[in-house]
Design a protein around this motif. Sequence first.
Motif, PDB file in Angstrom:
ATOM      1  N   UNK A 160       0.702  -1.178  -0.077  1.00  0.00           N
ATOM      2  CA  UNK A 160       0.094  -0.059  -0.016  1.00  0.00           C
ATOM      3  C   UNK A 160       0.810   1.407   0.096  1.00  0.00           C
ATOM      4  N   UNK A 161       0.663   2.093  -0.971  1.00  0.00           N
ATOM      5  CA  UNK A 161       1.101   3.505  -1.080  1.00  0.00           C
ATOM      6  C   UNK A 161       0.464   4.672  -0.255  1.00  0.00           C
ATOM      7  N   UNK A 162       1.094   5.211   0.482  1.00  0.00           N
ATOM      8  CA  UNK A 162       0.672   6.483   1.413  1.00  0.00           C
ATOM      9  C   UNK A 162       1.314   7.710   0.891  1.00  0.00           C
ATOM     10  N   UNK A 163       0.749   8.588   0.839  1.00  0.00           N
ATOM     11  CA  UNK A 163       1.456  10.013   0.618  1.00  0.00           C
ATOM     12  C   UNK A 163       2.234  10.576   1.808  1.00  0.00           C
ATOM     13  N   UNK A 164       3.033  11.657   1.212  1.00  0.00           N
ATOM     14  CA  UNK A 164       4.001  12.167   2.429  1.00  0.00           C
ATOM     15  C   UNK A 164       4.847  11.349   2.989  1.00  0.00           C
ATOM     16  N   UNK A 165       5.509  10.785   2.083  1.00  0.00           N
ATOM     17  CA  UNK A 165       6.520   9.569   2.350  1.00  0.00           C
ATOM     18  C   UNK A 165       6.243   8.501   3.210  1.00  0.00           C
ATOM     19  N   UNK A 170       3.508  11.379  10.440  1.00  0.00           N
ATOM     20  CA  UNK A 170       2.116  11.196  10.980  1.00  0.00           C
ATOM     21  C   UNK A 170       2.356  10.073  11.892  1.00  0.00           C
ATOM     22  N   UNK A 171       2.940   9.034  11.630  1.00  0.00           N
ATOM     23  CA  UNK A 171       3.052   7.726  12.269  1.00  0.00           C
ATOM     24  C   UNK A 171       3.959   7.848  13.457  1.00  0.00           C
ATOM     25  N   UNK A 172       4.526   9.126  13.638  1.00  0.00           N
ATOM     26  CA  UNK A 172       5.489   9.149  14.945  1.00  0.00           C
ATOM     27  C   UNK A 172       6.952   9.190  14.563  1.00  0.00           C
ATOM     28  N   UNK A 173       7.379   9.505  13.321  1.00  0.00           N
ATOM     29  CA  UNK A 173       8.726   9.648  12.864  1.00  0.00           C
ATOM     30  C   UNK A 173       9.148  11.214  13.134  1.00  0.00           C
ATOM     31  N   UNK A 174      10.500  11.522  13.246  1.00  0.00           N
ATOM     32  CA  UNK A 174      11.140  12.595  13.491  1.00  0.00           C
ATOM     33  C   UNK A 174      11.050  13.480  11.981  1.00  0.00           C
ATOM     34  N   UNK A 175      10.481  14.622  11.979  1.00  0.00           N
ATOM     35  CA  UNK A 175      10.548  15.341  10.643  1.00  0.00           C
ATOM     36  C   UNK A 175      12.381  15.711  10.019  1.00  0.00           C
ATOM     37  N   UNK A 176      13.108  15.491  11.153  1.00  0.00           N
ATOM     38  CA  UNK A 176      14.503  15.833  10.476  1.00  0.00           C
ATOM     39  C   UNK A 176      15.007  14.719  10.021  1.00  0.00           C
TER      40      UNK A 176
END
Length: 193
Positions: A160-165, A170-176
């Motif tokens: 399954x492909x999701x937008x925004x990487x 959104x699943x708790x990853x760091x933006x950096x």
Amino acid sequence: MATLRGAASLPKIIRPFIARRGLSATAVLSNWNKDWKPGPFPKTPEERAAAAKRYGLRVEDYNVYPDDGMGYGDYPKLPFASGDSKDPYEDWDIPELKRNYGEPLHALADIIGEDRWDANANPRYSYLDMFLTLAGFLTTITVIYILTLPYPLFLPVMPKQYPFNDLYVENGGSPETEPSIRHYTFEAVEETD
């Protein structure tokens, strides 16, 4: 005024009805289940004649079930006559059931109605032929199932492909540390000869 006169005469009409038990809490006052139960097994010719008369049969036509303790008593042993085997053009008293008034029911009447088992049926194929056909069908399906076990059935799909990487943030990853994931490419396909 006329309505009041009618209401005043109403008790005169209802009182005899109640006195004669026309309005009652019981459903039926004239018959009880004990009136319809079969009598004891007939042992003498007089008892046999009385039981035949009770069921509306001639003494010559009256046969009883064996006295094996199953509870049929003096109820007549009637031949199997399903609704399908009865004449549809006869003038029946109850045409829906193909019965006449006062005709005794078979002891197994609940399973030999017109919409149920036909005891007088003449099947197109014998029961042996039907059983062998069913056994052959089930054997064929079982062999096909066993032969196809090594080949699993599934739909070949991509993850399954999701937008925004893949919804990394959104699943708790760091933006950096957000990875860059691409599900597409605009590069030209290299042709090889």
